[in-house]
Write a protein that holds these residues in place. Structure first.
Motif, PDB file in Angstrom:
ATOM      1  N   GLU A   9       0.821  -1.208   0.000  1.00  0.00           N
ATOM      2  CA  GLU A   9       0.000   0.000   0.000  1.00  0.00           C
ATOM      3  C   GLU A   9       0.863   1.269   0.000  1.00  0.00           C
ATOM      4  N   SER A  10       2.077   1.170   0.498  1.00  0.00           N
ATOM      5  CA  SER A  10       2.998   2.302   0.453  1.00  0.00           C
ATOM      6  C   SER A  10       3.497   2.539  -0.966  1.00  0.00           C
ATOM      7  N   ILE A  60       6.925   7.251  -4.072  1.00  0.00           N
ATOM      8  CA  ILE A  60       8.362   7.281  -3.801  1.00  0.00           C
ATOM      9  C   ILE A  60       8.615   7.508  -2.313  1.00  0.00           C
ATOM     10  N   LEU A  61       7.987   8.535  -1.760  1.00  0.00           N
ATOM     11  CA  LEU A  61       8.227   8.889  -0.365  1.00  0.00           C
ATOM     12  C   LEU A  61       7.843   7.753   0.584  1.00  0.00           C
ATOM     13  N   LEU A  62       6.632   7.237   0.450  1.00  0.00           N
ATOM     14  CA  LEU A  62       6.151   6.222   1.394  1.00  0.00           C
ATOM     15  C   LEU A  62       6.826   4.864   1.192  1.00  0.00           C
ATOM     16  N   SER A  63       7.139   4.504  -0.060  1.00  0.00           N
ATOM     17  CA  SER A  63       7.799   3.206  -0.261  1.00  0.00           C
ATOM     18  C   SER A  63       9.218   3.217   0.296  1.00  0.00           C
ATOM     19  N   LEU A  64       9.921   4.338   0.151  1.00  0.00           N
ATOM     20  CA  LEU A  64      11.263   4.425   0.741  1.00  0.00           C
ATOM     21  C   LEU A  64      11.191   4.480   2.261  1.00  0.00           C
ATOM     22  N   PHE A  65      10.211   5.178   2.790  1.00  0.00           N
ATOM     23  CA  PHE A  65      10.000   5.222   4.238  1.00  0.00           C
ATOM     24  C   PHE A  65       9.697   3.817   4.751  1.00  0.00           C
ATOM     25  N   LYS A 120      10.474   0.968   3.369  1.00  0.00           N
ATOM     26  CA  LYS A 120      11.666   0.125   3.256  1.00  0.00           C
ATOM     27  C   LYS A 120      12.580   0.327   4.464  1.00  0.00           C
ATOM     28  N   ARG A 121      12.713   1.567   4.892  1.00  0.00           N
ATOM     29  CA  ARG A 121      13.621   1.865   5.999  1.00  0.00           C
ATOM     30  C   ARG A 121      13.041   1.454   7.357  1.00  0.00           C
ATOM     31  N   TYR A 122      11.750   1.674   7.600  1.00  0.00           N
ATOM     32  CA  TYR A 122      11.209   1.563   8.961  1.00  0.00           C
ATOM     33  C   TYR A 122      10.208   0.437   9.215  1.00  0.00           C
ATOM     34  N   LEU A 123       9.549  -0.062   8.189  1.00  0.00           N
ATOM     35  CA  LEU A 123       8.437  -0.991   8.402  1.00  0.00           C
ATOM     36  C   LEU A 123       8.830  -2.226   9.210  1.00  0.00           C
ATOM     37  N   ASN A 124       9.991  -2.798   8.926  1.00  0.00           N
ATOM     38  CA  ASN A 124      10.383  -4.037   9.611  1.00  0.00           C
ATOM     39  C   ASN A 124      10.775  -3.840  11.068  1.00  0.00           C
ATOM     40  N   THR A 125      10.961  -2.610  11.494  1.00  0.00           N
ATOM     41  CA  THR A 125      11.328  -2.358  12.887  1.00  0.00           C
ATOM     42  C   THR A 125      10.196  -1.699  13.682  1.00  0.00           C
TER      43      THR A 125
END
Length: 155
Positions: free
Chosen positions: A62-63, A73-78, A80-85
């Protein structure tokens, strides 16, 4: 004082030269949003009992699949960086943030701080997104990340 012939977008100048009549003075009428079309969407609902790994994958998708490229671009990169933590609480905040507002531009304006964030969306995740959006490391962010990193994390 000489007067020059006015042609097209040019107007006579007092000094004798031609000066463009096009200009921008920074004045714009207030946007009444009268041309805004709101398409009713089903209300956002929390998905209790959804397994965390499925929730992360859904939020990643959904990002990436937004109504506008800037948010993709903004949400998919965000993500990628934060979702798993993110904790369960943060995942819930993020889920609500990207799925409840019906206008993707609202999310973009809140993240870039062009407009104030409504209280209901203000929180830890919005603070993280606002900080991420500032791009203090000046990363090149021209496209959504490739999905190859998903395969590497699952191995």
């Amino acid at each position: 004082m000489t007067k020059c012939l006015c042609q097209g977008a040019w107007r006579p100048a007092v000094t004798g030269g031609l000066v463009s009549s096009r200009s921008y003075r920074g004045e714009a009428p207030e946007d009444t949003r009268g041309d805004l079309i709101e398409i009713p969407l089903p209300p956002w609902e929390e998905k209790p009992g959804e397994p965390t790994d499925i929730k992360r994958r859904r939020l990643l998708y959904e990002s990436r699949k937004r109504g506008m490229l800037e948010n993709c671009i903004l949400l998919s990169l965000f993500a990628k960086r934060y979702l798993n933590t993110m904790s369960e609480s943060q995942l819930l905040q993020y889920d609500r943030l990207i799925n409840e507002p019906s206008n993707d531009w609202d999310i973009y304006y809140w993240a870039t701080e062009a407009q104030p964030t409504p209280e209901v969306y203000q929180g830890e995740v919005m603070d993280m997104l606002k900080e991420f959006t500032k791009n203090r490391d000046q990363e090149q962010r021209l496209d959504a990340p490739n999905l190859e990193y998903l395969d590497k994390e699952s191995q």
